[in-house]
Design a protein around this motif. Structure first.
Motif, PDB file in Angstrom:
ATOM      1  N   THR A  56       9.710 -11.030   8.192  1.00 50.88           N
ATOM      2  CA  THR A  56       8.941  -9.829   7.929  1.00 50.88           C
ATOM      3  C   THR A  56       9.560  -9.344   6.366  1.00 50.88           C
ATOM      4  O   THR A  56      10.789  -9.257   6.474  1.00 50.88           O
ATOM      5  CB  THR A  56       9.457  -8.566   8.912  1.00 50.88           C
ATOM      6  OG1 THR A  56       8.956  -9.222  10.300  1.00 50.88           O
ATOM      7  CG2 THR A  56       8.941  -7.537   8.584  1.00 50.88           C
ATOM      8  N   SER A  57       8.750  -8.893   5.716  1.00 49.41           N
ATOM      9  CA  SER A  57       9.303  -8.517   4.271  1.00 49.41           C
ATOM     10  C   SER A  57       9.813  -7.169   4.537  1.00 49.41           C
ATOM     11  O   SER A  57       9.414  -6.284   5.345  1.00 49.41           O
ATOM     12  CB  SER A  57       7.918  -8.545   3.105  1.00 49.41           C
ATOM     13  OG  SER A  57       6.887  -7.571   3.835  1.00 49.41           O
ATOM     14  N   LEU A  58      10.541  -6.600   3.485  1.00 49.36           N
ATOM     15  CA  LEU A  58      10.862  -5.432   3.248  1.00 49.36           C
ATOM     16  C   LEU A  58       9.748  -4.430   3.079  1.00 49.36           C
ATOM     17  O   LEU A  58       9.797  -3.448   3.763  1.00 49.36           O
ATOM     18  CB  LEU A  58      11.927  -5.290   2.116  1.00 49.36           C
ATOM     19  CG  LEU A  58      12.475  -3.883   1.754  1.00 49.36           C
ATOM     20  CD1 LEU A  58      13.401  -3.455   2.931  1.00 49.36           C
ATOM     21  CD2 LEU A  58      13.243  -3.854   0.566  1.00 49.36           C
ATOM     22  N   ARG A  59       8.631  -4.756   2.402  1.00 46.95           N
ATOM     23  CA  ARG A  59       7.598  -3.897   2.110  1.00 46.95           C
ATOM     24  C   ARG A  59       7.069  -3.680   3.235  1.00 46.95           C
ATOM     25  O   ARG A  59       6.784  -2.439   3.955  1.00 46.95           O
ATOM     26  CB  ARG A  59       6.590  -4.624   1.292  1.00 46.95           C
ATOM     27  CG  ARG A  59       5.410  -3.852   1.012  1.00 46.95           C
ATOM     28  CD  ARG A  59       4.228  -4.530   0.552  1.00 46.95           C
ATOM     29  NE  ARG A  59       2.997  -3.842   0.773  1.00 46.95           N
ATOM     30  CZ  ARG A  59       2.326  -3.397  -0.662  1.00 46.95           C
ATOM     31  NH1 ARG A  59       2.666  -3.805  -1.504  1.00 46.95           N
ATOM     32  NH2 ARG A  59       1.256  -2.770  -0.396  1.00 46.95           N
ATOM     33  N   ASP A  60       6.922  -4.507   4.201  1.00 48.19           N
ATOM     34  CA  ASP A  60       6.108  -4.384   5.361  1.00 48.19           C
ATOM     35  C   ASP A  60       7.105  -3.386   6.682  1.00 48.19           C
ATOM     36  O   ASP A  60       6.544  -2.613   7.143  1.00 48.19           O
ATOM     37  CB  ASP A  60       5.869  -5.609   6.204  1.00 48.19           C
ATOM     38  CG  ASP A  60       4.869  -6.645   5.740  1.00 48.19           C
ATOM     39  OD1 ASP A  60       4.295  -5.856   4.887  1.00 48.19           O
ATOM     40  OD2 ASP A  60       4.719  -7.587   5.813  1.00 48.19           O
ATOM     41  N   ARG A  61       8.437  -3.737   6.544  1.00 53.05           N
ATOM     42  CA  ARG A  61       9.157  -2.779   7.242  1.00 53.05           C
ATOM     43  C   ARG A  61       9.220  -1.463   6.891  1.00 53.05           C
ATOM     44  O   ARG A  61       8.964  -0.459   7.595  1.00 53.05           O
ATOM     45  CB  ARG A  61      10.652  -3.455   7.092  1.00 53.05           C
ATOM     46  CG  ARG A  61      10.919  -4.654   7.974  1.00 53.05           C
ATOM     47  CD  ARG A  61      12.355  -5.201   7.530  1.00 53.05           C
ATOM     48  NE  ARG A  61      13.304  -4.253   7.366  1.00 53.05           N
ATOM     49  CZ  ARG A  61      14.526  -4.614   6.909  1.00 53.05           C
ATOM     50  NH1 ARG A  61      14.549  -5.483   5.927  1.00 53.05           N
ATOM     51  NH2 ARG A  61      15.449  -3.468   6.993  1.00 53.05           N
ATOM     52  N   VAL A  62       9.181  -1.204   5.612  1.00 50.07           N
ATOM     53  CA  VAL A  62       9.263   0.195   4.850  1.00 50.07           C
ATOM     54  C   VAL A  62       7.715   0.786   5.233  1.00 50.07           C
ATOM     55  O   VAL A  62       7.661   2.022   5.773  1.00 50.07           O
ATOM     56  CB  VAL A  62       9.344   0.212   3.545  1.00 50.07           C
ATOM     57  CG1 VAL A  62       9.126   1.676   3.004  1.00 50.07           C
ATOM     58  CG2 VAL A  62      10.854  -0.305   3.251  1.00 50.07           C
ATOM     59  N   GLU A  63       6.676   0.172   5.071  1.00 50.67           N
ATOM     60  CA  GLU A  63       5.335   0.559   5.410  1.00 50.67           C
ATOM     61  C   GLU A  63       5.190   1.109   6.834  1.00 50.67           C
ATOM     62  O   GLU A  63       4.714   2.013   6.930  1.00 50.67           O
ATOM     63  CB  GLU A  63       4.321  -0.336   4.855  1.00 50.67           C
ATOM     64  CG  GLU A  63       2.869  -0.076   5.086  1.00 50.67           C
ATOM     65  CD  GLU A  63       1.781  -0.910   4.638  1.00 50.67           C
ATOM     66  OE1 GLU A  63       0.697  -0.575   4.479  1.00 50.67           O
ATOM     67  OE2 GLU A  63       2.112  -2.110   4.274  1.00 50.67           O
ATOM     68  N   ARG A  64       5.449   0.211   7.645  1.00 48.24           N
ATOM     69  CA  ARG A  64       5.393   0.471   9.074  1.00 48.24           C
ATOM     70  C   ARG A  64       6.136   1.498   9.636  1.00 48.24           C
ATOM     71  O   ARG A  64       5.770   2.435  10.429  1.00 48.24           O
ATOM     72  CB  ARG A  64       5.699  -0.731   9.981  1.00 48.24           C
ATOM     73  CG  ARG A  64       4.826  -2.165   9.826  1.00 48.24           C
ATOM     74  CD  ARG A  64       5.261  -3.193  10.361  1.00 48.24           C
ATOM     75  NE  ARG A  64       4.639  -4.513  10.170  1.00 48.24           N
ATOM     76  CZ  ARG A  64       4.689  -5.612  10.485  1.00 48.24           C
ATOM     77  NH1 ARG A  64       5.983  -5.950  11.086  1.00 48.24           N
ATOM     78  NH2 ARG A  64       3.937  -6.646  10.338  1.00 48.24           N
ATOM     79  N   ALA A  65       7.194   1.523   9.302  1.00 49.93           N
ATOM     80  CA  ALA A  65       8.207   2.899   9.560  1.00 49.93           C
ATOM     81  C   ALA A  65       7.518   3.917   8.840  1.00 49.93           C
ATOM     82  O   ALA A  65       7.685   5.215   9.637  1.00 49.93           O
ATOM     83  CB  ALA A  65       9.797   2.482   8.997  1.00 49.93           C
ATOM     84  N   TRP A  66       7.078   4.002   7.701  1.00 50.23           N
ATOM     85  CA  TRP A  66       6.555   5.213   6.986  1.00 50.23           C
ATOM     86  C   TRP A  66       5.309   5.689   7.827  1.00 50.23           C
ATOM     87  O   TRP A  66       5.220   6.781   7.977  1.00 50.23           O
ATOM     88  CB  TRP A  66       6.193   4.782   5.501  1.00 50.23           C
ATOM     89  CG  TRP A  66       5.625   6.022   4.920  1.00 50.23           C
ATOM     90  CD1 TRP A  66       5.991   6.995   4.277  1.00 50.23           C
ATOM     91  CD2 TRP A  66       4.068   5.661   4.449  1.00 50.23           C
ATOM     92  NE1 TRP A  66       4.901   7.823   3.832  1.00 50.23           N
ATOM     93  CE2 TRP A  66       3.737   7.100   3.601  1.00 50.23           C
ATOM     94  CE3 TRP A  66       3.303   4.916   4.637  1.00 50.23           C
ATOM     95  CZ2 TRP A  66       2.838   7.445   3.146  1.00 50.23           C
ATOM     96  CZ3 TRP A  66       1.893   4.937   3.889  1.00 50.23           C
ATOM     97  CH2 TRP A  66       1.682   6.384   3.139  1.00 50.23           C
ATOM     98  N   ILE A  67       4.506   4.684   8.105  1.00 51.63           N
ATOM     99  CA  ILE A  67       3.247   5.204   8.848  1.00 51.63           C
ATOM    100  C   ILE A  67       3.435   5.710  10.528  1.00 51.63           C
ATOM    101  O   ILE A  67       3.195   6.847  10.933  1.00 51.63           O
ATOM    102  CB  ILE A  67       2.317   4.066   8.964  1.00 51.63           C
ATOM    103  CG1 ILE A  67       1.742   3.562   7.501  1.00 51.63           C
ATOM    104  CG2 ILE A  67       1.217   4.213  10.210  1.00 51.63           C
ATOM    105  CD1 ILE A  67       0.969   2.321   7.626  1.00 51.63           C
TER     106      ILE A  67
END
Length: 655
Positions: A233-244
């Motif tokens: 899992t990329s950092l971008r995906d982790r941040v985006e999912r948590a943000w949503i």
């Protein structure tokens, strides 16, 4: 120039430079501004600037100018009063001025000048929402936006549980919305534990308010999976999912703010390595170089007053005149220059002692008063520079506070310098009944509004996908992999991953060593849950495919060219939602777009042509769907092909 000692210019008039005596030339004709503006400058700036020159205080008096005959009967200054401290009201006033100038003067250029970048976010956001393009000169940075400040705190918190500032900012953000009492109860007297550890301390949680405990429970549930790093899992995906999941999009006003967050995520994706960032400072430095919007041909420009020196514009809007900048940091040492009789500077330096005794030191106090006077004179010159950029019209937008004892701007603001001239306009524009709610008591503290979700808020369900008819079950006939065992399928996955890596990073398969291939492949197999005892044939098949592709000219052509690797798309085909992943999109030198599907199957025995023909028929319908989705996405015609790295065969498939 910023940080220049204007007193040196005054001294050189008297003492010269070295042994060279200088003659002073007084320039009086103003070729830039219209006559009406020149008259306004001559009336205003003798009251703003000091009455006489003083090199020690960097004081320069005003010299009146005259307009040229060609600019007679031109030029005007308009004051646009704003009352109270509401930034949105000031932004609406500034927006209305800009909109009217753009509509009424379609051939003229316009500039918005501010004292500091922090005065602009509300105005620029309004311009973007209304579709008004502008050129921002070293301003309008991505990191100035509140939505980016919040998501940056989230990113830093996910990167390091010990980043205390980021975690506290995250708890204060609208996603959690803890007030100061709850924040203090959570972290007081504990400098050793991380905030994440304190969020699991039952005793501290018990000291929080009901809202605080519920907000912390929700935050923990959302961030727990995001903090558990996974190489897949990329950092971008982790941040985006948590943000949503935190409700990030729900607190934003429009699509432009959402687009800014995805701009931020693009920067994260560009810098991350293996789901992490080597240095968060590198991310913040990169974000400082990212700007929200820039239209090269826009008639409207936005910049600071310092940047406007030497420039000129048809219409100038001075925005945020009532605002004040952040106070300067106290210096470790203080000094200033006193010129001798020959103009040479002699330094007066305050002695360095305990900080507690600093304010009692008379030399330090004297230097502070001198510097304060020099700063006031420099502020007047800055206002002069900003006003005199205008050729046709000058517009002043600034807020004044309304107290029971009277109306006045902040003494540290530019509007304060103009107050003797513009106060009457403000008094006439003020309607006590209309503006009753903004009258405040003298010295009253203004508490900023805490934005946060209501208790019990949860992420809403997404709307249904836009299909033209209900689809219970796909009627597509799946391709049967009857000849492929589980080991061969896993090897195919590894080969696809290697080919994506080679394409995106420009790697030549011929330069990959056996150890390179083996070590990375073993790590991937371990993450896929493949037992080490079963890995030998999979590793051999993967290495063989890479070696044969490297020796095949057509295979290298696929990897090296322009296009995409593992491109994921979703579209509507024949009334159905189709999600596809294209192994390779290769754009050749003729501009043709090729969709190429990698196949890691082998063929033993004769009749290779018959085998390839059968594979072509097997995958023709699948490639046709790929072509439909990609054609709608790209707006271009496509050609399709299968590539067999183990066979070194490239077969075009007509769809």
């Amino acid at each position: 120039f910023r940080n220049a000692e204007v007193g040196q210019f005054l001294l050189s008039q008297v003492a010269g430079i070295g042994d060279i005596a200088l003659d002073t030339l007084t320039l009086r004709r103003n070729f830039r501004s219209g006559e009406g503006l020149v008259d306004w400058f001559n009336a205003v700036f003798p009251q703003v600037l000091p009455g006489r020159d003083d090199p020690e205080l960097s004081a320069v008096s005003y010299s009146a100018s005259v307009a040229v005959p060609e600019r007679a009967a031109e030029g005007r200054c308009v004051v646009h009063p704003v009352f109270g401290a509401d930034a949105s009201v000031e932004a609406e006033t500034g927006f209305a001025v800009i909109r009217d100038l753009l509509e009424q003067h379609p051939d003229d250029d316009i500039v918005v000048l501010v004292r500091g970048r922090s005065h602009l976010p509300e105005l620029l956001s309004r311009l973007r929402r209304q579709g008004i393009g502008y050129r921002a000169v070293e301003i309008d940075r991505l990191t100035d936006l509140p939505e980016i400040i919040d998501v940056l705190a989230l990113t830093r918190a996910l990167l390091h549980r010990g980043d205390r500032h980021a975690w506290l900012a995250l708890l204060r953000s609208p996603w959690a919305g803890l007030d100061w009492v709850d924040l203090h109860a959570l972290v007081r007297n504990d400098r050793d534990s991380s905030v994440w550890e304190l969020l699991h301390d039952a005793g501290r949680l018990q000291a929080l308010s009901d809202y605080g405990r519920e907000a912390v429970a929700t935050l923990r549930a959302i961030l727990e999976p995001a903090l558990t790093g996974c190489r897949a899992t990329s950092l971008r995906d982790r941040v985006e999912r948590a943000w949503i999941r935190l409700g990030g999009p729900a607190i934003l006003e429009g699509a432009d703010a959402v687009g800014n967050v995805y701009h931020f995520l693009d920067v994260v994706e560009r810098l991350e390595e293996a789901g992490d960032l080597p240095d968060v400072a590198e991310l913040e430095a990169a974000l400082d170089e990212e700007h929200v919007s820039s239209h090269a041909n826009a008639r409207l420009q936005v910049m600071t007053m310092h940047r406007a020196k030497g420039l000129q514009f048809d219409h100038v809007v001075l925005f945020g005149l009532g605002r004040i900048p952040r106070p300067p940091e106290p210096s470790v040492m203080s000094w200033f220059d006193i010129p001798d009789e020959h103009g040479r500077p002699l330094k007066v330096i305050a002695p360095v002692g305990p900080r507690a005794e600093l304010e009692k030191d008379p030399v330090h106090g004297f230097i502070g008063k001198i510097e304060s006077s020099k700063d006031r004179h420099e502020l007047g010159r800055l206002l002069y520079v900003a006003c005199t950029r205008a050729r046709k019209s000058l517009h002043l937008v600034g807020n004044a506070r309304v107290y029971k004892s009277g109306m006045r701007p902040d003494k540290r603001s530019l509007l304060h310098l103009l107050w003797p001239i513009v106060s009457e306009t403000y008094e006439h524009a003020f309607d006590p009944e209309r503006h009753e709610e903004i009258v405040t008591d003298d010295g009253e503290w203004l508490v900023p509004e805490l934005q946060r979700f209501e208790a019990g808020w949860s992420l809403p369900r997404p709307p249904a996908l836009p299909v033209t008819r209900d689809v219970q079950e796909s009627a597509r006939t799946p391709v049967e992999y009857y000849w492929v065992g589980s080991g061969a399928r896993v090897a195919g996955t590894l080969v696809h991953r290697w080919l994506q890596l080679c394409t995106e990073r420009g790697l030549d398969p011929r330069k990959l060593s056996d150890d390179d291939i083996r070590n990375a492949s073993i790590r991937w197999l371990r993450e896929m849950g493949v037992a080490e005892a079963d890995s030998a044939p999979i590793l051999d098949r993967t290495a063989t495919a890479l070696r044969r592709l490297g020796m095949d000219e057509r295979g290298r052509w696929l990897l090296e060219g322009e296009g995409h690797a593992e491109l994921a798309l979703t579209g509507v085909v024949d009334g159905r939602i189709e999600s596809v992943v294209l192994d390779r999109v290769r754009i050749d030198t003729d501009g043709d777009h090729w969709i190429v599907d990698y196949k890691t199957s082998t063929h033993e025995g004769g009749d290779l042509a018959g085998f390839l023909e059968a594979e072509t028929e097997r995958y023709r319908e699948q490639l046709a769907r790929y072509a439909d989705v990609y054609r709608n996405y790209s707006g271009t015609e496509v050609r399709c092909a299968l590539y067999f790295p183990l066979l070194g065969e490239f077969v075009e498939v007509a769809v």
